[in-house]
Design a protein around this motif. Structure first.
Motif, PDB file in Angstrom:
ATOM      1  N   TRP A  33       0.835  -1.203   0.000  1.00 40.95           N
ATOM      2  CA  TRP A  33       0.000   0.000   0.000  1.00 40.95           C
ATOM      3  C   TRP A  33       0.871   1.255   0.000  1.00 40.95           C
ATOM      4  N   ILE A  34       2.010   1.177   0.683  1.00 40.78           N
ATOM      5  CA  ILE A  34       2.960   2.303   0.657  1.00 40.78           C
ATOM      6  C   ILE A  34       3.539   2.435  -0.748  1.00 40.78           C
ATOM      7  N   ALA A  35       3.928   1.301  -1.343  1.00 42.26           N
ATOM      8  CA  ALA A  35       4.447   1.320  -2.721  1.00 42.26           C
ATOM      9  C   ALA A  35       3.393   1.869  -3.674  1.00 42.26           C
ATOM     10  N   LEU A  36       2.154   1.441  -3.497  1.00 48.85           N
ATOM     11  CA  LEU A  36       1.059   1.919  -4.345  1.00 48.85           C
ATOM     12  C   LEU A  36       0.868   3.423  -4.189  1.00 48.85           C
ATOM     13  N   ALA A  37       0.914   3.913  -2.961  1.00 50.86           N
ATOM     14  CA  ALA A  37       0.769   5.355  -2.716  1.00 50.86           C
ATOM     15  C   ALA A  37       1.912   6.132  -3.379  1.00 50.86           C
ATOM     16  N   ILE A  38       3.126   5.618  -3.251  1.00 47.89           N
ATOM     17  CA  ILE A  38       4.279   6.281  -3.876  1.00 47.89           C
ATOM     18  C   ILE A  38       4.091   6.308  -5.388  1.00 47.89           C
ATOM     19  N   PHE A  39       3.682   5.182  -5.967  1.00 51.50           N
ATOM     20  CA  PHE A  39       3.477   5.132  -7.411  1.00 51.50           C
ATOM     21  C   PHE A  39       2.392   6.117  -7.848  1.00 51.50           C
ATOM     22  N   CYS A  40       1.294   6.175  -7.111  1.00 52.54           N
ATOM     23  CA  CYS A  40       0.192   7.088  -7.463  1.00 52.54           C
ATOM     24  C   CYS A  40       0.632   8.548  -7.376  1.00 52.54           C
ATOM     25  N   VAL A  41       1.354   8.893  -6.326  1.00 51.74           N
ATOM     26  CA  VAL A  41       1.850  10.274  -6.193  1.00 51.74           C
ATOM     27  C   VAL A  41       2.828  10.589  -7.322  1.00 51.74           C
ATOM     28  N   ALA A  42       3.725   9.672  -7.604  1.00 51.56           N
ATOM     29  CA  ALA A  42       4.697   9.886  -8.683  1.00 51.56           C
ATOM     30  C   ALA A  42       3.972  10.037 -10.025  1.00 51.56           C
ATOM     31  N   SER A  43       2.958   9.212 -10.257  1.00 49.22           N
ATOM     32  CA  SER A  43       2.187   9.306 -11.505  1.00 49.22           C
ATOM     33  C   SER A  43       1.455  10.645 -11.584  1.00 49.22           C
ATOM     34  N   PHE A  44       0.946  11.099 -10.461  1.00 49.47           N
ATOM     35  CA  PHE A  44       0.237  12.382 -10.434  1.00 49.47           C
ATOM     36  C   PHE A  44       1.186  13.532 -10.754  1.00 49.47           C
ATOM     37  N   THR A  45       2.454  13.437 -10.299  1.00 49.61           N
ATOM     38  CA  THR A  45       3.408  14.504 -10.623  1.00 49.61           C
ATOM     39  C   THR A  45       3.638  14.596 -12.126  1.00 49.61           C
ATOM     40  N   ASP A  46       3.477  13.473 -12.828  1.00 46.65           N
ATOM     41  CA  ASP A  46       3.612  13.477 -14.288  1.00 46.65           C
ATOM     42  C   ASP A  46       2.524  14.355 -14.906  1.00 46.65           C
ATOM     43  N   LEU A  47       1.307  14.176 -14.458  1.00 50.04           N
ATOM     44  CA  LEU A  47       0.193  14.989 -14.948  1.00 50.04           C
ATOM     45  C   LEU A  47       0.394  16.456 -14.569  1.00 50.04           C
TER      46      LEU A  47
END
Length: 180
Positions: A33-47
């Motif tokens: 869940w921590i990895a998922l949160a990091i991935f989601c935040v990182a993906s959001f920074t792309d947008l």
């Protein structure tokens, strides 16, 4: 360094933390869940970085180079982690990574000829589908989500191939004028 470029650098910095929580047992069950949160935040920074850069005219050569590279690093790293966890087929990942190398090389040849190859809608759809696929595969909620994950793997693979064909077809002059 402007805000969009800082967001791009932040995305790259987040990748090792993502890998640690994906592959190592740090805190047990919360790791995914921590990895998922990091991935989601990182993906959001792309947008976010792209929107900010275009809206406030903060587009830089650094951003033009690093933003797509950061995206590729994030997505490819996540897919490699998913392969090592037996959640994604290695052939799918090889095809997707091969496409990234081909397009990067294609863009490099084009830039030597003074041609800029902008991201296409197919390429953007491909990236979004890959990020959605990764999120669903990491979450691993079973049942219906397993089916959704499988569908997203196929959608990502198909969009990867379509976007490759689209880039080459729309920019075939690079192959003839670029000294290839």
């Amino acid at each position: 360094m402007n805000l969009p470029n800082k967001l791009t650098v932040l995305r790259v910095i987040m990748i090792p933390f993502f890998v640690v929580f994906m592959l190592f047992d740090i805190s047990g069950a919360p790791d995914k869940w921590i990895a998922l949160a990091i991935f989601c935040v990182a993906s959001f920074t792309d947008l976010l970085d792209g929107k900010i850069a275009r809206k406030y005219n903060l587009v830089t050569n650094f951003g033009k180079f690093m933003d797509p590279l950061a995206d590729k690093l994030l997505v490819c790293t996540a897919m490699i982690c998913l392969v090592s966890m037996n959640k994604l087929n290695v052939i799918v990942v090889i095809i997707i990574i091969a496409r990234e190398f081909i397009i990067s090389g294609f863009r490099l040849v084009a830039s030597d000829s003074g041609i800029v190859i902008a991201a296409s809608y197919w390429g953007k759809f491909k990236t979004v589908s890959q990020m959605a696929m990764i999120i669903v595969l990491i979450a691993d909620l079973g049942d219906v989500f397993a089916v959704i994950g499988t569908v997203l793997v196929w959608v990502s693979l198909i969009l990867t191939i379509i976007s490759l064909i689209d880039y080459v077809a729309k920019n075939k002059q690079v192959l003839t004028q670029g000294g290839m």
